[in-house]
Design an enzyme around this catalytic site. Structure first.
Site, short mmCIF file in Angstrom:
data_model
loop_
_atom_site.label_atom_id
_atom_site.label_comp_id
_atom_site.label_asym_id
_atom_site.label_seq_id
_atom_site.Cartn_x
_atom_site.Cartn_y
_atom_site.Cartn_z
N GLU A 259 39.74 52.80 38.45
CA GLU A 259 39.39 51.47 37.94
C GLU A 259 40.56 50.80 37.22
O GLU A 259 40.54 50.60 36.00
CB GLU A 259 38.14 51.55 37.06
CG GLU A 259 36.99 52.18 37.83
CD GLU A 259 35.61 51.95 37.23
OE1 GLU A 259 35.51 51.68 36.02
OE2 GLU A 259 34.63 52.05 38.00
N GLU A 354 32.94 55.87 44.13
CA GLU A 354 32.17 56.09 42.90
C GLU A 354 30.97 55.18 42.82
O GLU A 354 31.07 53.97 43.00
CB GLU A 354 33.04 55.90 41.64
CG GLU A 354 32.33 56.47 40.41
CD GLU A 354 33.03 56.18 39.10
OE1 GLU A 354 34.24 56.48 38.98
OE2 GLU A 354 32.36 55.64 38.20
#
Ligand SMILES: *[C@@H]1O[C@H](CO)[C@@H](O)[C@H](O)[C@H]1NC(C)=O
Ligand SMILES: *[C@@H]1O[C@H](CO)[C@@H](O)[C@H](O)[C@H]1NC(C)=O
Ligand SMILES: *[C@@H]1O[C@H](CO)[C@@H](O)[C@H](O)[C@H]1NC(C)=O
Ligand SMILES: *[C@@H]1O[C@H](CO)[C@@H](O)[C@H](O)[C@H]1NC(C)=O
Ligand SMILES: *[C@@H]1O[C@H](CO)[C@@H](O)[C@H](O)[C@H]1NC(C)=O
Ligand SMILES: *[C@@H]1O[C@H](CO)[C@@H](O)[C@H](O)[C@H]1NC(C)=O
Ligand SMILES: *[C@@H]1O[C@H](CO)[C@@H](O)[C@H](O)[C@H]1NC(C)=O
Length: 529
Positions: A259, A354
């Site tokens: 991220e 994810e």
């Protein structure tokens, strides 16, 4: 002499696929270490497996990978069931074959390693078999955290803290004090056990935080990459791969930053610009990875900023092997951006890396809603987040991050663990879609989207033994009478009921075995000629 199956594979597994999984450092889907649908475990007859989306409030009150009535082969386009018929048509013309599949799985986190290490040895063996063995979920696509994440307990760490704790070390520009440390070593050793159950899991690492503003590993308020430390970053990751190999773990891929656009304080994060991700690759990390047989996965974040991986790819073209996407775009992930990326860069692999259930209750379609659409749009695999926790969804960081993320396994005590609904939902995929399977376009029968309430999703993969794994998500509100057919063939229909509020997998044997055609005739006609 080659076996019949080998000859058949030679003869028919010839669809041109856009994204191939060749050369990823893991073996293909054939043989004893694969499972159902590989060359050694041929699907001989039609079967159905069902998991109810309803999360059971007491044990054994719902179907969990339960065998259901098998679909039936018919020459008539119709159903014997009451209610309307849903025609599902798979595009088996030459342009229907899409990407090759690598696998489905989860992430190894410190919480996972810690709770597994609390189990008695025989119980740990059983958990590993349930997750990776052929009698269990047989997962083949795994992620792991490099250094601490929000699913680490109170002790935040990196592989080069050089000081009393994560945040207090002296800069170590030569990485003289690099080391996996107790947590990293425990993780590598636990992951190494996975090889005892399954030899060819694809494993990639992703850090939550690495070298930041000061040259320290982590600063609470300004955790962005300082580009002066790119040489150190390259060394950090090459040392990590080498250190894991010393523990018996081959790392097959790296995502440079989990991220990269998420740089809140509170738990380890790092802001990493797309241009800097490309620069790190170009300045040596890309070659270092490829020298070690590992691929590079760009981005590793949500579908709402799709321009990021384009920028990395444009900046470091041949060094970007894959793109990794997460599911957390608000209000829902938009997986059609994967299709756009495939169109722009046809050879680059994509994955959903994810997604997580948060404090789940009631009806659970989270896994199927985030496994089927990415694959339909070009992903070669998908992985849910944390694999295992304690009963309080931990250990997790006390400062932020996920305090309610559910895994597949809850460890209750040193002898007791519980398989969650996510475990069975993942199994509907990972048990039945083999490495090297080819995803095919579904021409008809898929309905709804993330923005509609009535969803009936279909994933159709042809396994290496040329059988089919067809996975249905029925969030439509009623039982569906499915009539499944292949576009290159008329007069052959598989019919059966996909029950309301379930994920249901059909295994359908290779067509050449089913239609009464003599195998010898087939071989003579298609291979010799
Ligand atoms: C399966 O094995 C055959 C024969 O060894 C080989 O030609 C084929 O490429 C393999 N397929 C996969 C998907 O690994
Ligand atoms: C649930 O079903 C499994 C498999 O059939 C069985 O082994 C187990 O004992 C059952 N548990 C309960 C609480 O009934
Ligand atoms: C089967 O019949 C339906 C109408 O009920 C039609 O839409 C579908 O195209 C037919 N399938 C094939 C393969 O002919
Ligand atoms: C954070 O660090 C980066 C890199 O050193 C610097 O460019 C940026 O201005 C800093 N931001 C703040 C808010 O201090
Ligand atoms: C999803 O992304 C596509 C581009 O791939 C775009 O056209 C579409 O508007 C997006 N949908 C939503 C709901 O944001
Ligand atoms: C383990 O803990 C979970 C979460 O609290 C609970 O739902 C489950 O029933 C427990 N299992 C056993 C066997 O106690
Ligand atoms: C289908 O399942 C949903 C969710 O459990 C439920 O609300 C609905 O009533 C069911 N439909 C039928 C026709 O049983």
């Amino acid at each position: 002499m080659a076996s019949l199956v080998e000859l058949l594979l030679l003869g028919f597994a010839t669809h041109a696929v856009a994204q191939s999984i060749e050369g990823l450092g893991v073996s293909g889907g054939n043989g004893s270490r694969g499972g159902i649908g590989d060359g050694a475990h041929v699907v001989q007859h039609a079967q159905a497996f069902i998991t109810d989306a309803q999360i059971p409030t007491s044990p054994n009150t719902t179907r969990q990978l339960a065998r259901g009535p098998a679909p039936v082969l018919s020459r008539i386009n119709g159903t014997t069931g009451c209610g309307p018929q849903r025609n599902v048509v798979i595009n088996t013309s030459p342009n229907g074959a899409r990407q090759e599949m690598l696998g489905f799985g989860h992430a190894w986190t410190d919480s996972t390693v810690e709770v597994f290490n609390s189990l008695e040895p025989a119980v740990l063996d059983q958990v590993m078999e349930d997750l990776f063995g052929q009698s269990g979920n047989n997962m083949g696509f795994m992620r792991h955290t490099i250094g601490s994440s929000d699913l680490t307990g109170a002790n935040q760490y990196s592989y080069d803290d050089n000081g009393p704790s994560f945040n207090e070390g002296e800069p170590d520009p030569d990485l003289a004090n690099f080391g996996l440390g107790p947590y990293g070593t425990a993780m590598a050793q636990m992951i190494a056990r996975m090889g005892l159950y399954k030899g060819d899991v694809f494993l990639f690492g992703a850090p939550w935080s690495f070298i930041t503003t000061d040259g320290n590993q982590y600063t609470l308020l300004n955790n962005s990459l300082n580009i002066n430390y790119i040489p150190q970053a390259i060394q950090y990751f090459t040392k990590y791969i080498d250190a894991f190999l010393e523990q018996g773990v081959s790392v097959n891929g790296l995502s440079l930053q989990n991220e990269p656009l998420n740089y809140q304080g509170g738990y380890p994060t790092t802001f990493l610009d797309a241009a800097d991700e490309a620069a790190i690759l170009n300045q040596g990390l890309g070659d270092a990875l490829h020298d070690r047989g590992a691929i590079f996965l760009a981005y590793d974040h949500n579908t709402d900023q799709p321009v990021y991986p384009y920028r990395v790819k444009q900046g470091a073209r041949d060094l970007v092997d894959a793109v990794a996407w997460h599911c957390y775009q608000s209000p829902v992930a938009n997986y059609s951006v994967l299709d756009d990326f495939s169109y722009a860069f046809p050879g680059t692999l994509q994955f959903m890396t994810e997604c997580s259930n948060y404090l789940p209750s009631g009806v659970n379609f989270e896994v199927a809603q985030n496994f089927i659409p990415p694959v339909q749009y070009g992903a070669s695999g998908a992985a849910m987040w944390v694999m295992a926790t304690d009963p309080d969804f931990g250990p997790h960081s006390p400062y932020g991050g996920c305090d309610g993320c559910l895994g597949s396994i809850i460890v209750n005590s040193s002898t007791v663990y519980t398989k969650t609904n996510d475990y069975y939902m993942i199994g509907q995929f990972s048990r039945f879609v083999r490495r090297g399977a080819v995803n095919f376009q579904v021409l008809q029968g898929n309905e709804g989207s993330a923005l509609t309430s009535n969803q009936f999703y279909v994933l159709a993969a042809q396994n290496p033994d040329l059988s089919w794994a067809v996975i249905f998500m029925n969030n439509y509100g009623s039982d569906q009478n499915v009539v499944l057919s292949f576009s290159d063939e008329s007069g052959q229909f598989w019919e059966g009921v996909v029950p309301n509020s379930t994920v249901t997998t059909w295994l359908i044997p290779s067509r050449i075995r089913n239609y009464g055609v003599s195998l010898q005739f087939y071989l003579d006609y298609h291979i010799i000629k």
